[in-house]
Design a protein around this motif. Sequence first.
Motif, PDB file in Angstrom:
ATOM      1  N   LYS A   1     -11.024   0.349  -0.513  1.00 14.47           N
ATOM      2  CA  LYS A   1      -9.595   0.108  -0.282  1.00 14.47           C
ATOM      3  C   LYS A   1      -8.886   1.400   0.072  1.00 14.47           C
ATOM      4  N   LEU A   2      -9.210   2.463  -0.628  1.00 13.46           N
ATOM      5  CA  LEU A   2      -8.579   3.753  -0.351  1.00 13.46           C
ATOM      6  C   LEU A   2      -8.909   4.221   1.060  1.00 13.46           C
TER       7      LEU A   2
ATOM      8  N   GLU B   1     -12.962   2.510  -3.751  1.00 15.47           N
ATOM      9  CA  GLU B   1     -13.041   3.540  -2.725  1.00 15.47           C
ATOM     10  C   GLU B   1     -12.868   2.924  -1.333  1.00 15.47           C
TER      11      GLU B   1
ATOM     12  N   ILE C   1      -6.676   9.063  -7.259  1.00 15.58           N
ATOM     13  CA  ILE C   1      -5.938   7.914  -6.720  1.00 15.58           C
ATOM     14  C   ILE C   1      -6.632   6.603  -7.101  1.00 15.58           C
ATOM     15  N   THR C   2      -7.950   6.537  -6.886  1.00 10.47           N
ATOM     16  CA  THR C   2      -8.665   5.290  -7.188  1.00 10.47           C
ATOM     17  C   THR C   2      -8.544   4.942  -8.669  1.00 10.47           C
TER      18      THR C   2
ATOM     19  N   ASP D   1       0.818  -1.216   0.000  1.00 10.58           N
ATOM     20  CA  ASP D   1       0.000   0.000   0.000  1.00 10.58           C
ATOM     21  C   ASP D   1       0.854   1.270   0.000  1.00 10.58           C
TER      22      ASP D   1
ATOM     23  N   ASN E   1      -6.304   4.932   4.070  1.00 13.93           N
ATOM     24  CA  ASN E   1      -6.316   6.257   4.683  1.00 13.93           C
ATOM     25  C   ASN E   1      -6.572   6.177   6.184  1.00 13.93           C
TER      26      ASN E   1
ATOM     27  N   ILE F   1      -0.160   3.942  -2.598  1.00 10.00           N
ATOM     28  CA  ILE F   1      -1.403   4.639  -2.235  1.00 10.00           C
ATOM     29  C   ILE F   1      -1.109   5.674  -1.148  1.00 10.00           C
TER      30      ILE F   1
ATOM     31  N   PHE G   1      -8.786  12.000  -4.081  1.00 11.24           N
ATOM     32  CA  PHE G   1      -9.122  10.584  -3.914  1.00 11.24           C
ATOM     33  C   PHE G   1      -9.613   9.955  -5.212  1.00 11.24           C
TER      34      PHE G   1
ATOM     35  N   ILE H   1      -1.675   9.783  -1.095  1.00 12.93           N
ATOM     36  CA  ILE H   1      -2.467  10.426  -0.046  1.00 12.93           C
ATOM     37  C   ILE H   1      -1.642  11.513   0.632  1.00 12.93           C
TER      38      ILE H   1
END
Length: 322
Positions: free
Chosen positions: A169-170, A167, A159-160, A143, A174, A146, A156, A150
């Motif tokens: 997973k994000l 979403e 990123i996705t 991760d 986070n 990611i 966001f 962040i």
Amino acid sequence: MTTDEARKKKPLWLLIEEGFLEIDAQALSGEGLEETIQQMAGNLDGKGYNVSKHGGNLLQLRWAMDDMRKVGRPLMKDFNDALAALSLDDAMDAYAATSKLIDDISATWPKLKRSECRPVVIDFVEKRKLALLIDKAKSMSGDEGIELLINESVAFEVITRAMEITEEKLKEVNTAMEKRLAERKRVMTLLEKVQDKSDAEKVRYLFDNNVAEPLVIELAGVDQSAIDDANKAMEEELKEKQRLAEEEAARKKAEAEGPSLDAMSPDEMLGHIEAIREIMEFSDQEKEIRTMCEQSGLPKALVDIAVSDPAKLDELEKEAGG
């Protein structure tokens, strides 16, 4: 007042320069040059820019064409090459990178120093920075990529899409980052309370407050030897506490079980046997007898004999009675 639609449109100078990238060199000489200018003006008209019938805008197109012919290549060729040469380290400070990029090519293209050009260059540099960040993020394991995006405040939804994750997973990543950040803040607050203490005292204080070893080393600024010393001291303390606890448990057990047969006087022996016999008149169940004897504080040594070998109890009573 500038409308939202107007703000979304590219500035005319940029559209002109980008248009030059599509022009064939043969269209820039002789009679073909004027035809090319008129064709470009018409194309710009079709994109919502009044050029063919606007003297100032048409002059801007002609002057840009003269500059390109003088240099021998489009401005955007040099600009794109300079942009592509930016590394992630270069682009991290977009404003500094913008200044350097403009300085590097403004000797050839002085128009880039105009105030209206700088915001456009910054936007290009920011996009280059984002692309480089995404490339780096995709090359990282787990991760980490990611988390990188962040930390760099990338939107966001970007990123996705870029990392091809959901979403959920994000949000999961986070949340984990927020927890780690909260833990770091907690540890820093703890360290403020022992800032004047020795390394050994700091380490012990953090351990007592359930701080993980890696965070102790990082935030307390101590080395592994301080961690090892603290662990050794805590192990020794734990062993001593365990020894004392075992001694106390043995003492309480002995106290609860009462004296051994040898430690009882004849009178004590007779009194305890009499009490046991009275209890046995109420029940012949071993569990119940033991419970009532324990509640009455009768020695376990005699109770064991009473429930397992009653004849032995008679012998003891006889011996105690003389």
